[in-house]
Design an enzyme around this catalytic site. Structure first.
Site, PDB file in Angstrom:
ATOM      1  N   GLY A  11      42.279  45.209  50.290  1.00  0.00           N
ATOM      2  CA  GLY A  11      43.442  44.679  49.576  1.00  0.00           C
ATOM      3  C   GLY A  11      44.714  44.575  50.396  1.00  0.00           C
ATOM      4  O   GLY A  11      45.816  44.607  49.840  1.00  0.00           O
ATOM      5  N   ARG A  64      25.955  35.989  37.505  1.00  0.00           N
ATOM      6  CA  ARG A  64      27.186  35.345  37.940  1.00  0.00           C
ATOM      7  C   ARG A  64      27.991  34.840  36.730  1.00  0.00           C
ATOM      8  O   ARG A  64      29.190  34.983  36.653  1.00  0.00           O
ATOM      9  CB  ARG A  64      26.807  34.167  38.863  1.00  0.00           C
ATOM     10  CG  ARG A  64      27.893  33.744  39.803  1.00  0.00           C
ATOM     11  CD  ARG A  64      27.375  32.781  40.828  1.00  0.00           C
ATOM     12  NE  ARG A  64      26.574  33.401  41.868  1.00  0.00           N
ATOM     13  CZ  ARG A  64      27.059  34.198  42.814  1.00  0.00           C
ATOM     14  NH1 ARG A  64      28.328  34.499  42.865  1.00  0.00           N
ATOM     15  NH2 ARG A  64      26.274  34.710  43.731  1.00  0.00           N
ATOM     16  N   HIS A 108      41.398  32.506  53.701  1.00  0.00           N
ATOM     17  CA  HIS A 108      40.149  32.612  54.466  1.00  0.00           C
ATOM     18  C   HIS A 108      40.468  32.783  55.955  1.00  0.00           C
ATOM     19  O   HIS A 108      41.322  32.069  56.485  1.00  0.00           O
ATOM     20  CB  HIS A 108      39.290  31.354  54.238  1.00  0.00           C
ATOM     21  CG  HIS A 108      37.979  31.442  54.944  1.00  0.00           C
ATOM     22  ND1 HIS A 108      36.933  32.211  54.461  1.00  0.00           N
ATOM     23  CD2 HIS A 108      37.554  30.911  56.119  1.00  0.00           C
ATOM     24  CE1 HIS A 108      35.913  32.125  55.307  1.00  0.00           C
ATOM     25  NE2 HIS A 108      36.266  31.344  56.318  1.00  0.00           N
TER      26      HIS A 108
HETATM   27  C1  GAR Z   1      40.686  38.946  54.746  1.00  0.00           C
HETATM   28  O1  GAR Z   1      40.597  38.740  56.127  1.00  0.00           O
HETATM   29  C2  GAR Z   1      40.351  37.662  53.999  1.00  0.00           C
HETATM   30  O2  GAR Z   1      40.798  36.510  54.653  1.00  0.00           O
HETATM   31  C3  GAR Z   1      38.846  37.725  54.012  1.00  0.00           C
HETATM   32  O3  GAR Z   1      38.541  39.070  53.744  1.00  0.00           O
HETATM   33  C4  GAR Z   1      39.584  39.884  54.256  1.00  0.00           C
HETATM   34  C5  GAR Z   1      40.067  40.795  53.148  1.00  0.00           C
HETATM   35  O4  GAR Z   1      40.994  41.716  53.617  1.00  0.00           O
HETATM   36  N1  GAR Z   1      38.278  36.837  53.042  1.00  0.00           N
HETATM   37  C6  GAR Z   1      37.152  36.172  53.235  1.00  0.00           C
HETATM   38  O5  GAR Z   1      36.469  36.295  54.227  1.00  0.00           O
HETATM   39  C7  GAR Z   1      36.763  35.258  52.085  1.00  0.00           C
HETATM   40  N2  GAR Z   1      35.718  34.365  52.483  1.00  0.00           N
HETATM   41  P1  GAR Z   1      41.942  42.493  52.613  1.00  0.00           P
HETATM   42  O6  GAR Z   1      41.027  43.080  51.524  1.00  0.00           O
HETATM   43  O7  GAR Z   1      42.578  43.572  53.433  1.00  0.00           O
HETATM   44  O8  GAR Z   1      42.935  41.522  52.044  1.00  0.00           O
END
Ligand code: GAR
Length: 201
Positions: A11, A64, A108
């Site tokens: 998060g 889902r 992303h």
């Molecule tokens: C982030 O790097 C986000 O861009 C990626 O997961 C991570 C979550 O980090 N999302 C994806 O890969 C979606 N396809 P966080 O929980 O610390 O925000």
């Protein structure tokens, strides 16, 4: 706008939204509710610390469709207008996307359309790209395929690892996500098919 955030783990992007809201950077954003699909997701601690309501709706024990309908029910009850997927690692059903058409924002960690999916950093390094980055985009029925709002490039060095690239890109995600959300919530985003026009002040 009343915003609901969906997350699956750490998060840190959710935290970037909290910090931006608290510092007045996103005046049109009201962070109303966090929904997590994984028990123990650290995002929950962040919500607690900042007095944001949160709900755990587990996804492992549901289809889902069942999961999406549960989440939709909660979002509607809370009058959520805009959704942010902040590290939410799950595909949403077409019914869900349709209920919030052009009102779901995703972050992303690659320059889309390169390297969609759950392993963007690994895929970018494996491919041997010299530049990667991050993308803020609206969500459509495909995987990381919706209209692009913003992108930031990041140089990939010779000795880059999955972890070092992830850390490097994350810094830019944290800057970009609140900006994209503020644009969306202030009505500055006009969607023309795949193309997004950003209205100037
Ligand atoms: C982030 O790097 C986000 O861009 C990626 O997961 C991570 C979550 O980090 N999302 C994806 O890969 C979606 N396809 P966080 O929980 O610390 O925000």
């Amino acid at each position: 706008m009343r915003v609901g955030v969906m997350a699956s783990g750490r998060g840190s992007n959710f935290q970037a939204l909290i910090d931006a809201a608290e510092s007045g950077e996103t005046p049109d954003v009201e962070l109303v509710h966090l929904i997590v699909n994984k028990k123990g997701a650290y995002a929950i601690q962040r919500a607690k610390k900042h007095g944001i309501e949160h709900t755990l709706i587990t996804s492992d024990d549901k289809t889902r469709r069942e999961f999406d309908q549960d989440v939709l029910g909660l979002l509607k009850k809370q009058n959520i207008e805009v959704i942010v997927l902040a590290g939410f690692m799950r595909i949403l059903t077409p019914e869900f996307i349709d209920a919030y058409r052009n009102r779901i924002l995703n972050i992303h960690p690659s320059l889309l359309p390169s390297f969609p999916g759950a392993h963007a950093h690994r895929d970018a390094i494996k491919y041997g790209v010299k530049v990667s980055g991050c993308t803020a985009h609206l969500v459509d029925e495909g995987i990381d395929s919706g209209p692009i709002i913003m992108q930031t490039p990041v140089t990939v060095s010779e000795e880059e690892t999955e972890e070092s690239l992830a850390n490097k890109i994350l810094e830019y995600e944290h800057q970009m996500l609140p900006k994209a959300l503020q644009l969306l919530c202030s009505g500055k985003i006009i969607v023309n098919g795949r193309h997004i026009e950003i209205k100037s002040d």
